[in-house]
Design a protein around this motif. Sequence first.
Motif: not given
Length: 98
Positions: A7-8, A20-22, A38-40, A50-51
Amino acid sequence: MFIRIVKMSFHEEKIPAFLENFELVKNKIRNAAGNRFLELYQDKNNKSIFFTYSYWETENDLENYRNSELFNEVWSFTKKLFNDKPEAWSVDKLASIK
């Protein structure tokens, strides 16, 4: 296999930089040895939260990634954007219903 949930929380004006970086690194993370998924996600009520969900073959695979140059680059960039301390959990999948 186990799952890593992170968690961020970001400063609102920093979210575009994070996304953009992700976009630039997501395939590299997904192709790290032992990574299977991998999921965001973005919180529906608080757009600053975000998670990431990532599936790893073994805990050692995750540790190898966390000790890699790629992780150091990603984390060094990302942590400067936070507005709160990140949280992380490693969990075992007990059931999956599709």
